[in-house]
Design a protein around this motif. Structure first.
Motif, PDB file in Angstrom:
ATOM      1  N   UNK A  13      51.981  34.158  35.617  1.00 45.77           N
ATOM      2  CA  UNK A  13      53.038  34.192  36.610  1.00 45.77           C
ATOM      3  C   UNK A  13      52.737  33.181  37.697  1.00 45.77           C
ATOM      4  N   UNK A  14      53.665  33.058  38.635  1.00 47.88           N
ATOM      5  CA  UNK A  14      53.481  32.125  39.742  1.00 47.88           C
ATOM      6  C   UNK A  14      52.235  32.478  40.540  1.00 47.88           C
ATOM      7  N   UNK A  15      51.910  33.768  40.636  1.00 56.87           N
ATOM      8  CA  UNK A  15      50.759  34.214  41.417  1.00 56.87           C
ATOM      9  C   UNK A  15      49.459  34.186  40.620  1.00 56.87           C
ATOM     10  N   UNK A  16      49.520  33.745  39.360  1.00 63.23           N
ATOM     11  CA  UNK A  16      48.316  33.746  38.535  1.00 63.23           C
ATOM     12  C   UNK A  16      47.208  32.881  39.105  1.00 63.23           C
ATOM     13  N   UNK A  17      47.564  31.710  39.614  1.00 61.29           N
ATOM     14  CA  UNK A  17      46.561  30.804  40.169  1.00 61.29           C
ATOM     15  C   UNK A  17      45.856  31.451  41.353  1.00 61.29           C
ATOM     16  N   UNK A  18      46.633  32.089  42.226  1.00 56.58           N
ATOM     17  CA  UNK A  18      46.032  32.743  43.388  1.00 56.58           C
ATOM     18  C   UNK A  18      45.145  33.910  42.974  1.00 56.58           C
ATOM     19  N   UNK A  19      45.571  34.640  41.933  1.00 51.07           N
ATOM     20  CA  UNK A  19      44.762  35.760  41.459  1.00 51.07           C
ATOM     21  C   UNK A  19      43.399  35.276  40.969  1.00 51.07           C
ATOM     22  N   UNK A  20      43.397  34.155  40.285  1.00 53.45           N
ATOM     23  CA  UNK A  20      42.141  33.586  39.789  1.00 53.45           C
ATOM     24  C   UNK A  20      41.280  33.116  40.960  1.00 53.45           C
ATOM     25  N   UNK A  21      41.899  32.463  41.925  1.00 51.54           N
ATOM     26  CA  UNK A  21      41.141  31.979  43.082  1.00 51.54           C
ATOM     27  C   UNK A  21      40.540  33.131  43.876  1.00 51.54           C
ATOM     28  N   UNK A  22      41.295  34.192  44.065  1.00 55.93           N
ATOM     29  CA  UNK A  22      40.780  35.350  44.799  1.00 55.93           C
ATOM     30  C   UNK A  22      39.610  35.990  44.057  1.00 55.93           C
ATOM     31  N   UNK A  23      39.734  36.077  42.747  1.00 55.10           N
ATOM     32  CA  UNK A  23      38.645  36.634  41.956  1.00 55.10           C
ATOM     33  C   UNK A  23      37.415  35.739  42.032  1.00 55.10           C
ATOM     34  N   UNK A  24      37.628  34.434  41.972  1.00 57.32           N
ATOM     35  CA  UNK A  24      36.513  33.487  42.032  1.00 57.32           C
ATOM     36  C   UNK A  24      35.798  33.577  43.369  1.00 57.32           C
ATOM     37  N   UNK A  25      36.539  33.705  44.444  1.00 57.05           N
ATOM     38  CA  UNK A  25      35.910  33.820  45.768  1.00 57.05           C
ATOM     39  C   UNK A  25      35.002  35.036  45.825  1.00 57.05           C
ATOM     40  N   UNK A  26      35.507  36.146  45.315  1.00 54.74           N
ATOM     41  CA  UNK A  26      34.721  37.380  45.346  1.00 54.74           C
ATOM     42  C   UNK A  26      33.447  37.245  44.518  1.00 54.74           C
ATOM     43  N   UNK A  27      33.570  36.651  43.349  1.00 57.80           N
ATOM     44  CA  UNK A  27      32.412  36.519  42.465  1.00 57.80           C
ATOM     45  C   UNK A  27      31.406  35.501  43.003  1.00 57.80           C
TER      46      UNK A  27
END
Length: 211
Positions: A13-27
């Motif tokens: 979805x359009x928010x997929x990129x942001x979801x990945x970035x948020x997950x990456x920041x946390x990890x």
């Protein structure tokens, strides 16, 4: 793995990129970049590996995007030196630097990310170097903007050369403070007074009207 040249997967979805970035920041915050596995990134973001490769090309592309997004968020908090044009040159520099340091103190995640990149093998990757160079060039330009009224108000070539050298030192100062902040808990804001005193002394020594 390089980015697929085909169309975007239907599941993204359009928010997929942001979801990945948020997950990456946390990890990255928890484990560092080297400890971040693509499988964990998929699990935390809820998206398949194909989405990661589509949006970012590879794991280094994720890191470059995290760095740039974090910097953009931080830079949005920075005032432009011109916002303080109503002040005398030294006071203008101090007001800008104080505001910038408060922003840096409020974003320790950016500092940790920057330090991690500086000491990790990924710093030599092309995608990382391009992003880091763009960030550092913008920082240098801000320092030049802030220092020019103090040391080169008339635009003399020799004075502008000095400003360029001092801008490099100013950027190096914040680099060093990022390490001091990480290891010793020294706040950026606590060093503003000392730096301004040095600038004032140099300006007075050179006879600059900006003092």
């Amino acid at each position: 793995m390089v980015r697929d040249s085909g169309s975007e997967p239907a599941a993204v979805t359009v928010s997929g990129r942001d979801a990945i970035l948020n997950a990456a920041r946390a990890l990255i915050s928890e484990k560092g970049f080297d400890g971040m596995a693509v499988s964990e990134l998929c699990a935390l973001s809820g998206l398949p590996a194909s989405s990661i490769y589509y949006h970012f090309g590879n794991k280094l592309g994720v890191l470059a995007s995290v760095l740039e997004c974090t910097y953009e968020e931080l830079h949005a908090l920075f005032p432009n030196p011109s916002a303080f044009d109503h002040l005398a040159p030294i006071e203008r520099l101090e007001a800008w630097l104080s505001a910038a340091c408060r922003s840096l103190d409020g974003r320790p995640d950016y500092l940790r990310l920057l330090i991690g990149i500086a000491v990790g093998p990924q710093k030599d990757a092309d995608s990382i170097q391009v992003t880091v160079r763009r960030i550092r060039d913008r920082a240098h330009a801000s320092w030049v903007n802030a220092l020019t009224p103090v040391f080169a108000p008339d635009g003399a070539e020799a004075d502008l050369a000095l400003v360029a050298e001092l801008a490099v030192l100013g950027r190096a100062l914040t680099d060093g403070l990022s390490v001091a902040n990480s290891f010793d808990g020294i706040a950026y804001s606590s060093e503003v007074g000392s730096f301004i005193a040095l600038v004032r002394g140099l300006a007075e020594h050179r006879g600059n009207a900006g003092t």
